[in-house]
Design a protein around this motif. Structure first.
Motif, PDB file in Angstrom:
ATOM      1  N   LYS A  60       0.794  -1.231   0.000  1.00 27.14           N
ATOM      2  CA  LYS A  60       0.000   0.000   0.000  1.00 27.14           C
ATOM      3  C   LYS A  60       0.826   1.280   0.000  1.00 27.14           C
ATOM      4  CE  LYS A  60      -4.295  -1.467   0.090  1.00 27.14           C
ATOM      5  NZ  LYS A  60      -4.928  -1.602  -1.219  1.00 27.14           N
ATOM      6  N   GLU A  61       1.998   1.254   0.587  1.00 26.57           N
ATOM      7  CA  GLU A  61       2.748   2.508   0.706  1.00 26.57           C
ATOM      8  C   GLU A  61       3.313   2.994  -0.627  1.00 26.57           C
ATOM      9  OE1 GLU A  61       6.087  -0.456   1.467  1.00 26.57           O
ATOM     10  OE2 GLU A  61       3.910  -0.408   1.315  1.00 26.57           O
ATOM     11  N   GLU A  62       3.126   2.187  -1.679  1.00 28.34           N
ATOM     12  CA  GLU A  62       3.747   2.495  -2.962  1.00 28.34           C
ATOM     13  C   GLU A  62       3.065   3.617  -3.740  1.00 28.34           C
ATOM     14  OE1 GLU A  62       6.436   1.271  -4.490  1.00 28.34           O
ATOM     15  OE2 GLU A  62       6.944  -0.089  -2.857  1.00 28.34           O
ATOM     16  N   GLU A  63       2.749   4.728  -3.089  1.00 28.17           N
ATOM     17  CA  GLU A  63       2.180   5.851  -3.827  1.00 28.17           C
ATOM     18  C   GLU A  63       3.332   6.637  -4.464  1.00 28.17           C
ATOM     19  OE1 GLU A  63      -1.023   7.202  -4.345  1.00 28.17           O
ATOM     20  OE2 GLU A  63      -1.674   5.194  -3.779  1.00 28.17           O
ATOM     21  N   ALA A  64       3.065   7.173  -5.622  1.00 27.76           N
ATOM     22  CA  ALA A  64       4.101   7.989  -6.261  1.00 27.76           C
ATOM     23  C   ALA A  64       4.411   9.186  -5.362  1.00 27.76           C
ATOM     24  CB  ALA A  64       3.589   8.460  -7.617  1.00 27.76           C
ATOM     25  N   ASP A  65       5.656   9.641  -5.402  1.00 30.96           N
ATOM     26  CA  ASP A  65       6.057  10.788  -4.582  1.00 30.96           C
ATOM     27  C   ASP A  65       5.347  12.063  -5.029  1.00 30.96           C
ATOM     28  OD1 ASP A  65       7.783   9.178  -3.249  1.00 30.96           O
ATOM     29  OD2 ASP A  65       9.540   9.729  -4.442  1.00 30.96           O
ATOM     30  N   GLY A 118       9.593  21.056 -13.502  1.00 31.06           N
ATOM     31  CA  GLY A 118       9.368  22.409 -14.010  1.00 31.06           C
ATOM     32  C   GLY A 118       8.325  22.495 -15.119  1.00 31.06           C
ATOM     33  N   LYS A 119       7.788  21.324 -15.554  1.00 34.72           N
ATOM     34  CA  LYS A 119       6.793  21.348 -16.636  1.00 34.72           C
ATOM     35  C   LYS A 119       5.379  21.486 -16.080  1.00 34.72           C
ATOM     36  CE  LYS A 119       9.515  18.458 -19.751  1.00 34.72           C
ATOM     37  NZ  LYS A 119       9.645  17.104 -20.275  1.00 34.72           N
ATOM     38  N   LEU A 120       4.465  22.018 -16.888  1.00 35.14           N
ATOM     39  CA  LEU A 120       3.059  22.084 -16.487  1.00 35.14           C
ATOM     40  C   LEU A 120       2.513  20.664 -16.426  1.00 35.14           C
ATOM     41  CD1 LEU A 120       1.620  25.074 -18.580  1.00 35.14           C
ATOM     42  CD2 LEU A 120       1.920  24.954 -16.096  1.00 35.14           C
ATOM     43  N   PRO A 121       1.737  20.342 -15.406  1.00 32.41           N
ATOM     44  CA  PRO A 121       1.201  18.975 -15.325  1.00 32.41           C
ATOM     45  C   PRO A 121       0.129  18.720 -16.395  1.00 32.41           C
ATOM     46  CG  PRO A 121       0.397  20.329 -13.495  1.00 32.41           C
ATOM     47  CD  PRO A 121       1.385  21.160 -14.232  1.00 32.41           C
ATOM     48  N   ILE A 122       0.373  17.719 -17.194  1.00 27.80           N
ATOM     49  CA  ILE A 122      -0.558  17.311 -18.261  1.00 27.80           C
ATOM     50  C   ILE A 122      -0.816  15.817 -18.076  1.00 27.80           C
ATOM     51  CG2 ILE A 122      -0.870  17.083 -20.770  1.00 27.80           C
ATOM     52  CD1 ILE A 122      -0.512  19.930 -20.259  1.00 27.80           C
ATOM     53  N   CYS A 123      -2.081  15.397 -18.130  1.00 29.24           N
ATOM     54  CA  CYS A 123      -2.388  13.976 -17.899  1.00 29.24           C
ATOM     55  C   CYS A 123      -2.010  13.122 -19.112  1.00 29.24           C
ATOM     56  CB  CYS A 123      -3.861  13.789 -17.542  1.00 29.24           C
ATOM     57  SG  CYS A 123      -4.994  13.954 -18.931  1.00 29.24           S
ATOM     58  N   SER A 124      -1.892  11.815 -18.895  1.00 30.75           N
ATOM     59  CA  SER A 124      -1.471  10.899 -19.957  1.00 30.75           C
ATOM     60  C   SER A 124      -2.416  10.954 -21.145  1.00 30.75           C
ATOM     61  CB  SER A 124      -1.464   9.454 -19.446  1.00 30.75           C
ATOM     62  OG  SER A 124      -0.619   9.335 -18.365  1.00 30.75           O
ATOM     63  N   THR A 130      -3.482  20.567 -16.513  1.00 30.35           N
ATOM     64  CA  THR A 130      -3.686  21.958 -16.932  1.00 30.35           C
ATOM     65  C   THR A 130      -4.437  22.039 -18.257  1.00 30.35           C
ATOM     66  OG1 THR A 130      -1.432  21.872 -17.786  1.00 30.35           O
ATOM     67  CG2 THR A 130      -1.755  23.068 -15.730  1.00 30.35           C
ATOM     68  N   SER A 131      -4.603  20.909 -18.917  1.00 33.93           N
ATOM     69  CA  SER A 131      -5.334  20.935 -20.178  1.00 33.93           C
ATOM     70  C   SER A 131      -6.815  20.586 -19.978  1.00 33.93           C
ATOM     71  CB  SER A 131      -4.668  19.978 -21.166  1.00 33.93           C
ATOM     72  OG  SER A 131      -5.465  19.800 -22.300  1.00 33.93           O
ATOM     73  N   CYS A 132      -7.096  19.493 -19.233  1.00 33.68           N
ATOM     74  CA  CYS A 132      -8.490  19.043 -19.137  1.00 33.68           C
ATOM     75  C   CYS A 132      -9.034  19.017 -17.717  1.00 33.68           C
ATOM     76  CB  CYS A 132      -8.636  17.651 -19.753  1.00 33.68           C
ATOM     77  SG  CYS A 132      -7.940  16.346 -18.708  1.00 33.68           S
ATOM     78  N   GLY A 133      -8.184  19.194 -16.704  1.00 36.28           N
ATOM     79  CA  GLY A 133      -8.677  19.200 -15.321  1.00 36.28           C
ATOM     80  C   GLY A 133      -8.715  17.842 -14.648  1.00 36.28           C
ATOM     81  N   ALA A 134      -8.450  16.757 -15.405  1.00 36.71           N
ATOM     82  CA  ALA A 134      -8.432  15.415 -14.798  1.00 36.71           C
ATOM     83  C   ALA A 134      -7.220  15.295 -13.872  1.00 36.71           C
ATOM     84  CB  ALA A 134      -8.363  14.363 -15.898  1.00 36.71           C
ATOM     85  N   PRO A 135      -7.285  14.414 -12.874  1.00 37.26           N
ATOM     86  CA  PRO A 135      -6.163  14.306 -11.951  1.00 37.26           C
ATOM     87  C   PRO A 135      -4.916  13.745 -12.629  1.00 37.26           C
ATOM     88  CG  PRO A 135      -7.807  12.624 -11.495  1.00 37.26           C
ATOM     89  CD  PRO A 135      -8.383  13.496 -12.551  1.00 37.26           C
ATOM     90  N   THR A 136      -3.794  14.314 -12.307  1.00 45.00           N
ATOM     91  CA  THR A 136      -2.533  13.802 -12.834  1.00 45.00           C
ATOM     92  C   THR A 136      -1.437  14.108 -11.822  1.00 45.00           C
ATOM     93  OG1 THR A 136      -1.097  13.710 -14.777  1.00 45.00           O
ATOM     94  CG2 THR A 136      -1.920  15.882 -14.159  1.00 45.00           C
ATOM     95  N   LEU A 137      -0.216  13.668 -12.108  1.00 47.51           N
ATOM     96  CA  LEU A 137       0.871  13.852 -11.147  1.00 47.51           C
ATOM     97  C   LEU A 137       1.702  15.082 -11.482  1.00 47.51           C
ATOM     98  CD1 LEU A 137       2.011  10.145 -10.781  1.00 47.51           C
ATOM     99  CD2 LEU A 137       0.578  11.461  -9.225  1.00 47.51           C
ATOM    100  N   GLN A 138       2.050  15.847 -10.447  1.00 49.05           N
ATOM    101  CA  GLN A 138       2.915  17.021 -10.623  1.00 49.05           C
ATOM    102  C   GLN A 138       4.351  16.588 -10.374  1.00 49.05           C
ATOM    103  OE1 GLN A 138       2.471  21.029 -10.729  1.00 49.05           O
ATOM    104  NE2 GLN A 138       4.387  20.200 -11.577  1.00 49.05           N
ATOM    105  N   TRP A 139       5.095  16.335 -11.454  1.00 51.25           N
ATOM    106  CA  TRP A 139       6.486  15.948 -11.292  1.00 51.25           C
ATOM    107  C   TRP A 139       7.333  17.184 -11.052  1.00 51.25           C
ATOM    108  CZ3 TRP A 139       6.954  11.089 -10.283  1.00 51.25           C
ATOM    109  CH2 TRP A 139       6.037  10.187 -10.841  1.00 51.25           C
ATOM    110  N   ASP A 140       8.459  16.982 -10.431  1.00 53.57           N
ATOM    111  CA  ASP A 140       9.352  18.072 -10.042  1.00 53.57           C
ATOM    112  C   ASP A 140      10.295  18.409 -11.204  1.00 53.57           C
ATOM    113  OD1 ASP A 140      10.534  19.913  -8.462  1.00 53.57           O
ATOM    114  OD2 ASP A 140      11.807  18.478  -7.373  1.00 53.57           O
TER     115      ASP A 140
END
Lengths: 331, 331
Positions: free
Chosen positions: A273-278, A297-303, A285-295
């Motif tokens: 269970k602890e295996e959540e992404a950091d 410097g890029k705008l978060p965009i879902c797959s 930022t394009s469609c509002g669906a949940p996605t991951l904010q990676w460190d």
């Protein structure tokens, strides 16, 4: 062999339960398994509005049929993937079932919503079809549920499906996926209090106690006119091989599949269970669906948006996708 | 196909390494795999005295052969289980190998040490033969190592053996066994400081990077005259079925077995480590071997002594064992 309940002639033998059933008691048995599963995993309540992801196949029509029989508010959702005659016939089966049962069916099409089909997307992006298809279905099922006001998304995954997925995740020790594999995934919400907004609806699989063979038998015995053909794009799929290996073991020792799956839920899943992404989950930022904010410097965009953008760009430029996204052979 | 090293004609194709080898480079390759494994898991040092559990089969003779070639102080240990002609022939193969290599072999017999053979023990106690045999081997291997002053016990378990065991433990989510499955189990000691006494010697499996087919090929290419027949008592063994299922997957996707096993060691085994029994480990009041002190007011007696006592009592009373200890079919 006789029916375990009434001693009349049995039409099916369920070896892992060491029991035969006549037609009507088999139907009761399958419904009881579904009721037990809904209760055990607290999947939903009678007042919840359920959206059933329907493919026209035995599993999704069987679970829709059962939920309607049990009196739930169950609406079907058919997503046309544009896979030639297969999609045409699977839509027909879904529409026919809805008509016969007087049930509501929402139909959407990838082509109309986004301008591409699954085969086109695969060609334009270089993704294997099953991977692109899964991405599209997850995205569109969730979007439809949110837009149409459903609390719960129901899928027809049966015991064999879940066992094959689990087996594949174990073979490669995909620890993140193991941490997420469950018959019920709770909704995810952004924000708190009055600002809270559901972004991923609850997902449930009430058919996990029913084997593939049993859901097919249920559909046949209930006279459900489902589409028997499989998607033409899954040939040689590893999932099929995992099912084959597990079926060999199940035949030698009935109950092996259920043991693997329910044993995992009871004794092992919490260990992963602890295996959540950091990275924190943020709106795309394009469609509002949940996605991951990676460190990075890029705008978060879902797959989904990334894949769609790549497909659109390659289409404009008259290119096809490089196979970089294609699943590599694992060594 | 050509040898990966010298481009001469290859005698074997190792698909998961995507490489062919000529006779001499295959032998080098297998030795290199063993050297890598010994180093990776810090199994032993050149000065350690190694006791090799030898059955006369390909795996145990191959690892003994390799360790001798590598210059280790490696003594064989053959335990005669009294399984008719199979035991006679496996002892002959072990003695022949020791003579040819000028290596030291210790031979003991269950009949002489304890007054029963594996088939008799099974009949007298009702235990399945493989279970009683495993108990006896674990006990006798450890006892011999302690009595004869060896620091490390080496067994010839190959990749396929370990994969089948792991697969069985995963299918039933045997979490305690999963926590203990490793190519190296450190010695266990009672007491502290000057009172410390080794009660379980270190156990290592240096052949875990070598598949069954490869250890057989190694033995053949080195001209080792091993016993090919399998123990007549393992028919229908579940371990065989697990090997069969995994081999089917390996053939479709080379590397699957190694992926399952080494992926487990890297990404999952630590998740099962806390599964130690609550009861403290104490010396058996009958033989001094380590056993668990349960909170039941009884004197702690190890499984071996319990089984032996039951066998002796039933023999005196002219009874055979009730099949209560027989493995039940899992459902």
């Amino acid at each position: 062999m006789k029916c375990k309940v009434c001693s009349e002639h049995a039409v099916i033998d369920v070896r892992r339960h060491n029991a035969g059933f006549c037609q009507s008691h088999f139907i009761d048995h399958i419904k009881a398994q579904v009721v037990k599963t809904i209760k055990e995993f607290k999947m939903f309540e009678p007042e919840d509005r359920l959206l059933i992801a329907v493919s026209g196949g035995k599993d999704s029509l069987a679970i829709w049929d059962i939920l309607l029989d049990l009196g739930y508010d169950a609406t079907g959702f058919y997503l046309d993937l544009g896979i030639g005659g297969y999609s045409t016939r699977s839509k027909e089966a879904s529409v026919r079932f809805a008509d016969e049962r007087g049930a509501k069916l929402i139909v959407r099409s990838l082509q109309q919503e986004h301008g591409f089909t699954v085969p086109e997307l695969s060609r334009l992006t270089g993704r294997v079809p099953c991977s692109g298809c899964g991405l599209n279905k997850r995205y569109e099922f969730n979007r439809a549920a949110l837009e149409e006001g459903f609390q719960v998304l129901v899928t027809g995954h049966n015991l064999d499906d879940e066992v094959a997925t689990l087996f594949g995740n174990v073979l490669h020790w995909q620890t993140e996926q193991l941490g997420r594999q469950a018959p019920m995934l709770e909704e995810r919400v952004f924000g708190e209090g009055g600002d809270a907004k559901t972004v991923l609806v609850r997902k449930v699989k009430p058919l996990v106690r029913v084997a593939e063979r049993e859901s097919a038998a249920y559909a046949v015995l209930k006279g459900i006119d489902y589409i028997v053909e499989e998607c033409p794009m899954v040939e040689g799929n590893t999932q099929h091989r995992y099912k084959e290996a597990m079926t060999m073991l199940e035949e030698a020792s009935p109950g092996t599949k259920a043991q693997l799956y329910f044993g995992f839920l009871k004794k092992a899943s919490h260990r992963f269970k602890e295996e959540e992404a950091d990275a924190p989950v943020v709106p795309c930022t394009s469609c509002g669906a949940p996605t991951l904010q990676w460190d990075d410097g890029k705008l978060p965009i879902c797959s989904f948006c990334k894949t769609k953008t790549l497909a659109e760009r390659n289409k404009l430029e008259g290119k096809t996708g490089a196979p970089q996204g294609r699943r590599r052979r694992r060594r």
